[in-house]
Design a protein around this motif. Structure first.
Motif, short mmCIF file in Angstrom:
data_model
loop_
_atom_site.label_atom_id
_atom_site.label_comp_id
_atom_site.label_asym_id
_atom_site.label_seq_id
_atom_site.Cartn_x
_atom_site.Cartn_y
_atom_site.Cartn_z
N VAL A 141 13.51 41.21 -8.35
CA VAL A 141 14.78 40.69 -7.82
C VAL A 141 14.54 39.36 -7.11
O VAL A 141 15.33 38.42 -7.24
N LYS A 142 13.43 39.26 -6.38
CA LYS A 142 13.09 37.99 -5.73
C LYS A 142 12.92 36.88 -6.77
O LYS A 142 13.35 35.75 -6.58
N PHE A 143 12.27 37.23 -7.88
CA PHE A 143 12.08 36.27 -8.96
C PHE A 143 13.45 35.82 -9.51
O PHE A 143 13.70 34.64 -9.72
N ILE A 144 14.33 36.81 -9.73
CA ILE A 144 15.66 36.51 -10.29
C ILE A 144 16.44 35.60 -9.34
O ILE A 144 17.08 34.63 -9.76
N GLN A 145 16.36 35.89 -8.03
CA GLN A 145 17.12 35.07 -7.08
C GLN A 145 16.62 33.63 -7.06
O GLN A 145 17.40 32.71 -6.87
N ARG A 146 15.34 33.46 -7.27
CA ARG A 146 14.81 32.10 -7.23
C ARG A 146 14.96 31.37 -8.57
O ARG A 146 15.30 30.20 -8.61
N TYR A 147 14.71 32.09 -9.67
CA TYR A 147 14.68 31.42 -10.98
C TYR A 147 15.88 31.72 -11.87
O TYR A 147 16.01 31.17 -12.95
N ARG A 148 16.71 32.67 -11.44
CA ARG A 148 18.00 32.96 -12.07
C ARG A 148 17.88 33.23 -13.59
O ARG A 148 17.14 34.08 -14.00
N SER A 149 18.62 32.45 -14.42
CA SER A 149 18.63 32.77 -15.85
C SER A 149 17.32 32.41 -16.55
O SER A 149 17.16 32.67 -17.75
N TYR A 150 16.35 31.86 -15.82
CA TYR A 150 15.02 31.60 -16.39
C TYR A 150 14.44 32.86 -17.04
O TYR A 150 13.65 32.77 -17.98
N VAL A 151 14.85 34.04 -16.53
CA VAL A 151 14.28 35.31 -17.03
C VAL A 151 14.42 35.49 -18.54
O VAL A 151 13.61 36.17 -19.16
N ILE A 152 15.44 34.88 -19.15
CA ILE A 152 15.63 35.08 -20.60
C ILE A 152 14.53 34.40 -21.41
O ILE A 152 14.29 34.75 -22.56
N ASN A 153 13.87 33.40 -20.79
CA ASN A 153 12.89 32.61 -21.55
C ASN A 153 11.73 33.46 -22.07
O ASN A 153 11.17 33.18 -23.11
N TYR A 154 11.40 34.52 -21.33
CA TYR A 154 10.25 35.35 -21.72
C TYR A 154 10.55 36.19 -22.96
O TYR A 154 9.94 36.01 -24.00
N LEU B 44 14.79 13.94 -9.64
CA LEU B 44 15.43 15.22 -9.34
C LEU B 44 14.47 16.15 -8.60
O LEU B 44 14.89 16.98 -7.79
N GLY B 45 13.20 16.00 -8.88
CA GLY B 45 12.18 16.78 -8.18
C GLY B 45 12.21 16.57 -6.66
O GLY B 45 11.78 17.43 -5.90
N GLN B 46 12.76 15.44 -6.23
CA GLN B 46 12.91 15.17 -4.79
C GLN B 46 13.95 16.08 -4.14
O GLN B 46 13.96 16.29 -2.94
N HIS B 47 14.85 16.63 -4.96
CA HIS B 47 15.91 17.51 -4.44
C HIS B 47 15.62 18.98 -4.69
O HIS B 47 16.26 19.84 -4.11
N ASP B 48 14.72 19.27 -5.61
CA ASP B 48 14.48 20.64 -6.06
C ASP B 48 12.97 20.82 -6.23
O ASP B 48 12.39 20.39 -7.22
N PRO B 49 12.33 21.46 -5.23
CA PRO B 49 10.85 21.54 -5.24
C PRO B 49 10.27 22.31 -6.45
O PRO B 49 9.10 22.12 -6.77
N ASP B 50 11.08 23.16 -7.11
CA ASP B 50 10.56 23.90 -8.27
C ASP B 50 10.71 23.12 -9.58
O ASP B 50 10.23 23.56 -10.62
N TYR B 51 11.46 22.00 -9.53
CA TYR B 51 11.90 21.38 -10.77
C TYR B 51 10.77 20.76 -11.60
O TYR B 51 10.69 20.97 -12.81
N VAL B 52 9.89 20.01 -10.96
CA VAL B 52 8.81 19.35 -11.71
C VAL B 52 7.62 20.30 -11.76
O VAL B 52 6.89 20.46 -10.79
N ASP B 53 7.44 20.92 -12.91
CA ASP B 53 6.39 21.92 -13.05
C ASP B 53 5.04 21.26 -13.29
O ASP B 53 4.01 21.76 -12.88
#
Ligand SMILES: [Zn+2]
Length: 403
Positions: free
Chosen positions: A350-363, A15-24
């Motif tokens: 806002v840039k962070f939200i657009q890129r990582y979306r609902s990831y913000v709740i994790n903090y 999946l990392g081949q389709h989504d450059p942020d996926y494999v951390d």
């Protein structure tokens, strides 16, 4: 289960081949990664394999300790989240809360604006004036900026202290280490890149002024006992000692991220069990090293404590932006008002939200969930808190298991 776990690891890399942020992070066999690059499986093929893995896991019998039970739950939830990410990449639009449940196994509470108004009223009283609150706040906190040329000295002092405190409670591999780099032009404030073999590279974004509270935050969150310790303990206890290869790859958009960010944020209160203890260190070491007036430290942190209560405002802005209820400029405006952010910081968020979306709740939600989970088991006993925290960092527990 080992066979399923290995297929899961391959699937994350695919999946990392389709989504450059996926494999951390990935520190398993290097040829697995080249294999994923060469095969470049389609999203449809990845989705179909995920469904097969979910079916295989349902049939896998569990015998043994609680950790094995957690292992199966971990794989089930991580694969389900991977399948959801595949659907998103294929164009499926999820509402914010549906997305956070699918990817992070949790939903953040929704607060009315009046909830934030109540906190903002307390901030207004502390920083009175006629200009908008974000403007007054920026003026007021200028004296607490760490001068750029002192940034590394101050961070290194905070890291040294957090590391020493952590090492007296947590057994870390003797060769663990990390390096700090300073970068610009990123949507985040700091990032831990875990390289495997107990080594992390921590990047600090210096686009915007860095305030004194960031020193302990960064040291605890990215380093000790946050991300670096979490990754090191998973590698040592689960990957090396038990041979659980699924932990050698870390999918960013997955339930594991809530536990990672939640433990990293809560780590500040583990490494400094009381505010008095932290303030002593800040006043005696960090403020002087930064050349900031330590006699104003209490005043500064009284305001920071209120600001922290506005964390859920970012979740709300993200929910409305992702759901299409507001546009980008309205989100920036809303954050200026309800998260008391200057325009540049609101734009970065806002840039962070657009890129990582609902990831913000994790903090913030992650921190609250981890705090409740640990405190339920340890009460106010700092030793017990360390041992429960260390146990959590060494297990594949996921958000819905934080009960
Ligand atoms: Zn983090």
């Amino acid at each position: 289960m080992n066979a399923v776990a290995e297929r899961y690891a391959h699937l994350v890399l695919a999946l990392g081949q389709h989504d450059p942020d996926y494999v951390d992070a990935f520190y398993g066999p290097a040829e697995w990664k080249t294999q994923a690059e060469k095969e470049k499986k389609s999203l449809d093929a990845i989705g179909a394999e995920a469904a097969e893995l979910i079916a295989a896991l349902a049939k896998t019998p569990i015998a043994g300790d609680d950790l094995l039970q957690l292992r199966r739950e971990y794989l089930q939830k991580q694969v389900a989240a991977l399948a959801a990410r595949v659907r998103m990449l294929k164009g499926e639009k999820l509402k914010f809360d549906d997305e956070s449940r699918a990817l992070y196994d949790a939903i953040a509470p929704t607060f009315p604006d009046s909830h934030f108004d109540h906190i903002i009223a307390q901030l207004e009283a502390k920083i009175p004036g006629k200009r908008p609150l974000w403007e007054r706040y920026e003026m007021w906190r200028k004296p607490f900026v760490i001068p750029k040329e002192k940034l590394d000295t101050v961070f290194q002092l905070a890291i040294k202290e957090c590391r020493a405190r952590t090492l007296t409670h947590v057994a870390l591999p003797p060769n663990e280490s990390f390096a700090v780099e300073y970068v610009t032009n990123k949507p985040w404030g700091g990032y831990n890149w875990y390289k495997g073999n107990f080594h992390s590279v921590i990047q600090v974004n210096t686009d915007l002024p860095t305030f004194i509270d960031r020193a302990v935050d960064l040291a605890a969150h990215e380093g000790y006992p946050g991300h670096h310790v979490y990754n090191s303990l998973l590698e040592k206890n689960l990957v090396h000692d038990r041979g659980w290869v699924e932990l050698s790859v870390y999918a960013l958009f997955s339930p594991q991220s809530l536990v990672a960010e939640g433990t990293a944020n809560f780590g500040r209160d583990v490494v400094f069990p009381t505010k008095t203890e932290r303030m002593k260190f800040e006043k005696e070491v960090l403020f002087p090293a930064a050349g900031i007036d330590a006699s104003r430290a209490d005043e500064y942190y009284a305001v920071q404590d209120l600001m922290k209560q506005l964390d859920y405002a970012t979740n709300k802005a993200a929910r409305r932006l992702i759901n299409g209820a507001i546009d980008e400029s309205a989100a920036v405006q809303w954050l200026q008002k309800y998260a008391v952010m200057e325009p540049a910081r609101a734009q970065q968020r806002v840039k962070f939200i657009q890129r990582y979306r609902s990831y913000v709740i994790n903090y913030n939600l992650g921190e609250d969930m981890v705090r409740r989970y640990i405190e339920k088991r340890s009460g106010a006993d700092p030793e017990k808190r360390w041992s429960e925290f260390g146990k959590l960092l060494s297990s594949p527990r996921l958000p819905s298991g934080l009960q």
